[in-house]
Design a protein around this motif. Structure first.
Motif, mmCIF file in Angstrom:
data_model
loop_
_atom_site.group_PDB
_atom_site.id
_atom_site.type_symbol
_atom_site.label_atom_id
_atom_site.label_comp_id
_atom_site.label_asym_id
_atom_site.label_seq_id
_atom_site.Cartn_x
_atom_site.Cartn_y
_atom_site.Cartn_z
ATOM 1 N N ASN A 13 35.613 45.703 41.795
ATOM 2 C CA ASN A 13 36.731 43.867 41.934
ATOM 3 C C ASN A 13 37.847 44.015 41.560
ATOM 4 O O ASN A 13 38.309 45.174 41.691
ATOM 5 C CB ASN A 13 35.469 43.008 41.230
ATOM 6 C CG ASN A 13 35.385 43.540 39.968
ATOM 7 O OD1 ASN A 13 36.615 44.098 39.033
ATOM 8 N ND2 ASN A 13 33.886 43.135 39.123
ATOM 9 N N GLN A 15 39.528 43.162 39.174
ATOM 10 C CA GLN A 15 39.081 43.585 37.782
ATOM 11 C C GLN A 15 38.982 45.177 37.480
ATOM 12 O O GLN A 15 39.760 46.448 36.742
ATOM 13 C CB GLN A 15 38.825 43.286 36.484
ATOM 14 C CG GLN A 15 38.744 41.690 36.797
ATOM 15 C CD GLN A 15 38.875 41.110 37.418
ATOM 16 O OE1 GLN A 15 37.725 41.222 38.388
ATOM 17 N NE2 GLN A 15 39.091 39.710 37.923
ATOM 18 N N VAL A 97 45.608 40.304 39.750
ATOM 19 C CA VAL A 97 44.095 40.484 39.230
ATOM 20 C C VAL A 97 44.222 39.229 38.586
ATOM 21 O O VAL A 97 43.053 38.264 38.922
ATOM 22 C CB VAL A 97 44.400 41.327 38.588
ATOM 23 C CG1 VAL A 97 42.937 40.560 38.096
ATOM 24 C CG2 VAL A 97 44.291 42.790 39.387
ATOM 25 N N ALA A 98 45.296 38.546 37.966
ATOM 26 C CA ALA A 98 45.394 37.152 37.148
ATOM 27 C C ALA A 98 45.093 36.035 38.360
ATOM 28 O O ALA A 98 44.316 34.863 38.431
ATOM 29 C CB ALA A 98 46.828 37.144 36.765
ATOM 30 N N ARG A 101 42.074 36.039 40.314
ATOM 31 C CA ARG A 101 40.804 35.109 39.613
ATOM 32 C C ARG A 101 41.107 33.471 40.440
ATOM 33 O O ARG A 101 39.737 33.333 40.207
ATOM 34 C CB ARG A 101 40.982 35.207 38.394
ATOM 35 C CG ARG A 101 41.064 36.293 38.126
ATOM 36 C CD ARG A 101 40.690 36.191 35.623
ATOM 37 N NE ARG A 101 41.059 37.554 35.512
ATOM 38 C CZ ARG A 101 42.069 38.074 34.607
ATOM 39 N NH1 ARG A 101 43.286 37.311 34.388
ATOM 40 N NH2 ARG A 101 41.520 39.583 33.951
ATOM 41 N N THR A 102 41.721 33.436 41.119
ATOM 42 C CA THR A 102 41.718 31.621 41.388
ATOM 43 C C THR A 102 41.033 31.546 42.411
ATOM 44 O O THR A 102 40.226 31.076 43.141
ATOM 45 C CB THR A 102 43.559 31.005 40.806
ATOM 46 O OG1 THR A 102 43.602 31.228 39.376
ATOM 47 C CG2 THR A 102 43.292 29.973 41.641
ATOM 48 N N GLY A 104 40.766 34.517 44.426
ATOM 49 C CA GLY A 104 38.988 34.840 44.908
ATOM 50 C C GLY A 104 39.244 36.257 45.519
ATOM 51 O O GLY A 104 38.232 37.143 46.428
ATOM 52 N N HIS A 105 40.723 36.796 46.013
ATOM 53 C CA HIS A 105 40.480 38.085 46.473
ATOM 54 C C HIS A 105 42.426 38.387 45.815
ATOM 55 O O HIS A 105 42.964 37.404 45.338
ATOM 56 C CB HIS A 105 41.017 38.224 47.917
ATOM 57 C CG HIS A 105 41.527 37.406 48.585
ATOM 58 N ND1 HIS A 105 43.112 37.888 48.344
ATOM 59 C CD2 HIS A 105 41.479 35.828 48.777
ATOM 60 C CE1 HIS A 105 43.482 36.600 49.343
ATOM 61 N NE2 HIS A 105 42.233 35.625 49.076
#
Length: 229
Positions: A13, A15, A97-98, A101-102, A104-105
């Motif tokens: 993922n 992260q 990456v932040a 999270r919103t 999805g990729h």
């Protein structure tokens, strides 16, 4: 069979990718810091050798070593720039990456692509950044970069004039004690001398000493070149 395993293998993922990239970027920064320390340590030996050469009026050796010192300082400046760009990549990856999270990729980052492309041109970073480029392209962070041109600015002719201008400054700075002991006109004349002249008397001793000095100078230059590479 390998293709089947790759298909079944879960993709990391965002992260996980970020943690791995940032860990490796930090390691590269530590490697740069260590290389800078090694160069600076060798520079002290070169500075000492330049001063000794200038005091014995061996301006040929002094100029040759001063030129190596100028190249080393340019290398250090470039290494600091590389480190700053690595830190910028890490920061922009965190932002990506932040956002992931919103949405999805991971999304493409023009800034990361620009920084990676710049570092791929640096001889010290070319191989490492090519690996990062492949991984980030696969993850969708950047587009594929087609750039096999390595920046060899340190060895190109376009900076030779700049280096020559700096040589006399380095000589005057490092051998300041010698310069202070001599009239300005005499010191300038010494700077213009390509090498030390050996008189008829004591010629053999002077030549023997010159050989030793030359061997020592080559050893110093070799050590400095090694830590720069």
């Amino acid at each position: 069979m390998e293709k089947v395993i790759n298909i079944l293998k879960p993709k990391p993922n965002p992260q996980q990718l970020l943690r791995d990239w940032q860990r490796r970027l930090r390691q590269e920064c530590r490697n740069i810091e260590r290389q800078i320390r090694d160069i600076q340590r060798e520079e002290k030996n070169v500075q000492k050798a330049i001063k000794e050469a200038a005091k014995r009026n061996d301006m040929g050796s002094a100029k040759a070593l001063a030129k190596e010192l100028v190249r080393s300082k340019k290398t250090i400046n470039r290494l600091y720039e590389n480190k700053a760009q690595l830190n910028s990549i890490s920061m922009h990856l965190g932002e990506s990456v932040a956002i992931a999270r919103t949405v999805g990729h991971l999304s493409k980052s023009a800034e990361v692509m620009k920084l990676v492309n710049n570092l791929m041109k640096a001889p010290e970073m070319a191989v490492t950044m090519q690996e990062f480029s492949k991984e980030m392209t696969k993850a969708g962070v950047i587009e594929e970069i087609v750039n096999d041109a390595v920046d060899s600015a340190l060895d190109s002719e376009d900076i030779e004039d700049e280096i020559e201008e700096e040589v006399d400054k380095v000589l005057t700075e490092i051998a300041g004690e010698t310069a202070a002991e001599l009239p300005e006109a005499v010191w300038k004349q010494k700077l213009k001398q390509p090498e030390q002249r050996v008189g008829a008397s004591g010629g053999e001793e002077a030549i023997a000493e010159g050989v030793d000095d030359e061997e020592e100078m080559e050893e110093i230059r070799a050590r400095l070149a090694k830590v720069r590479s």
